[in-house]
Design a protein around this motif. Structure first.
Motif, mmCIF file in Angstrom:
data_model
loop_
_atom_site.group_PDB
_atom_site.id
_atom_site.type_symbol
_atom_site.label_atom_id
_atom_site.label_comp_id
_atom_site.label_asym_id
_atom_site.label_seq_id
_atom_site.Cartn_x
_atom_site.Cartn_y
_atom_site.Cartn_z
ATOM 1 N N PHE A 119 0.677 -1.329 0.276
ATOM 2 C CA PHE A 119 0.097 0.187 -0.566
ATOM 3 C C PHE A 119 0.571 1.394 0.036
ATOM 4 O O PHE A 119 0.784 2.470 -0.858
ATOM 5 N N ALA A 318 -5.336 6.317 1.432
ATOM 6 C CA ALA A 318 -4.815 4.490 0.850
ATOM 7 C C ALA A 318 -5.453 4.324 -0.940
ATOM 8 O O ALA A 318 -5.197 5.830 -0.804
ATOM 9 N N LEU A 321 -6.970 0.867 -5.342
ATOM 10 C CA LEU A 321 -6.719 -0.040 -5.624
ATOM 11 C C LEU A 321 -7.363 -1.824 -5.909
ATOM 12 O O LEU A 321 -8.342 -1.007 -6.531
#
Length: 465
Positions: A119, A318, A321
């Motif tokens: 990440f 974040a 993804l």
């Protein structure tokens, strides 16, 4: 303020191996995000590419983080190709890291730590700082070498000019060595970082363009700088959060980035770095660049990893993804429960799902044309038609594997163009999954530890698909 990149980009002749997706250059979309028929190595999958283009625009804007996308489809329908296309379209400054679902189980650290590092590798920090730069055109370099070797260090003088002024600088041994490494000569336009002493060659001055009759293609001509020789310029460094973590957590510092021996990083270190980066953002010294983390074969993750992903996606730091899977309704690893794609329902609810469809015969033909060009193989029309038929009846991957094999067979018979006989020859030498399964069914008694006797006809058919 003008930006200056202190690392000179050199055009190096790279030896590249031809890989499964080396022909992918981008997503093949036009300015209105409409997919072109054949573009940048991409063929077909118009809806999936268009959806990926919308996601790509979202990533480039950098406004939204913590979103997740699932690429779901049958094997050989271009899921990884779309992810590779996204990576190529993003450019160098946006971090893109790839990870296989099974990879985190073989690393010498906990599963959640491996995911956390992945990440952090996918989140960039663009740090801006002002630095003192001496920038000008080299008029003359004088280096005084001692008559007796080793008696004294070299000294010298460097004359630099701009359109407005000219100055002579005294040189020490280190600066003389740096000038020699960069092969600086009179007529070059250079920039010297006063803090570090780093010399960057910006190009040749236009006024010296007629010095030589012929020059290499890498020679770049620039204008002689104007104004003062000493300037304050804004320099931009792009690093990932993981690189900052490693430098601050190990005794060997940044050397761990090259050895790969990063180990587990303490949560306190990450918290301190996040606080510092947040301060820089408020002061305008840095900005966050949310990148992309691509996890292939995501069904190989277990329930602990899925729980971690659920939590990690809620963090404001974040990345985007992107996960891919070719599984249908199957067991969630680590549990006895079944779920679509082997992903828990609560995580599936967070995902934007992009589906890929099987390629048509016409699209397979276009892909095989691109692969023949990429692998530098000349093939006749009849051979391409046969290979397209094989790809349609077996699998696209199998057909692509036969290209180089048939080219080698063509070389053995001293041929220049791959013909039908070469395709037929390698088709008989190398079995596809369907024929291999049929062979196993016929000769099951000859194999050790055979369990095919318990498979009925219906299951055998499903093995073929």
């Amino acid at each position: 303020m003008a930006e200056l990149k202190l690392s000179e980009s050199r055009d190096l002749t790279r030896i590249e191996r031809i890989g499964a997706h080396s022909h992918i250059r981008g997503l093949g979309l036009d300015s209105s995000l409409e997919p072109r028929d054949v573009s940048e190595g991409m063929v077909g999958q118009a809806e999936a590419r268009k959806a990926a283009g919308v996601i790509l625009q979202m990533i480039k804007d950098g406004k939204i983080a913590g979103r997740a996308i699932l690429l779901a489809g049958q094997p050989g329908t271009g899921k990884t190709a779309i992810a590779m296309g996204m990576a190529k379209s993003l450019g160098l400054e946006t971090p893109f890291s790839m990870l296989s679902g099974s990879e985190i189980f073989s690393l010498e650290m906990s599963k959640t730590e491996a995911l956390m590092q992945a990440f952090r590798k996918s989140i960039g920090v663009r740090i801006k700082e002002e630095t003192e730069i001496i920038e000008g055109e080299v008029v003359e370099i004088q280096i005084d070498r001692p008559a007796v070797s080793g008696a004294a260090s070299k000294t010298g003088k460097l004359t630099l000019k701009t359109t407005d002024m000219e100055t002579v600088y005294d040189l020490g041994a280190k600066m003389i060595e740096a000038l020699g490494k960069e092969k600086v000569q009179s007529g070059d336009v250079i920039a010297i970082d006063k803090a570090s002493g780093k010399i960057t060659k910006l190009g040749r001055s236009f006024s010296r363009s007629r010095d030589y009759d012929a020059m290499g293609p890498q020679t770049k001509f620039v204008q002689c700088p104007d104004g003062e020789l000493q300037k304050r310029k804004e320099v931009v460094h792009c690093v990932t959060l993981h690189e900052i973590d490693v430098i601050n957590s190990r005794t060997q510092g940044f050397l761990a980035l090259f050895t790969g021996d990063t180990g587990e990083i303490r949560a306190e270190v990450r918290e301190q770095i996040d606080t510092k980066v947040a301060e820089w953002r408020e002061e305008g010294k840095a900005e966050i660049v949310p990148g992309v983390l691509f996890i292939d074969e995501v069904h190989m993750l277990d329930i602990e990893c899925f729980s971690f992903l659920n939590r990690a996606l809620e963090n404001e730091m974040a990345p985007i993804l992107v996960v891919a899977t070719n599984r249908g309704i199957t067991s969630i690893r680590g549990t006895n429960y079944k779920s679509p794609h082997g992903i828990p329902i609560d995580l599936l609810d967070r995902l934007l799902i992009i589906t890929t469809q099987p390629y048509s015969e016409d699209e397979i033909r276009k892909i095989l044309d691109i692969r023949c060009q990429e692998e530098d193989v000349e093939m006749s029309e009849d051979a391409k038609q046969l290979l397209t038929k094989i790809g349609h009846e077996t699998s696209l991957r199998y057909a692509i594997h036969l290209i180089t094999a048939s080219a080698l067979n063509c070389q053995k018979r001293k041929g220049m163009v791959v013909e039908v006989q070469d395709i037929t020859r390698v088709y008989s030498l190398f079995l596809d999954v369907r024929r291999s399964t049929q062979y196993l069914m016929e000769y099951q008694k000859e194999y050790m530890f055979n369990e095919a006797s318990i498979i009925d006809g219906g299951d055998a058919d499903s093995m073929h698909d």
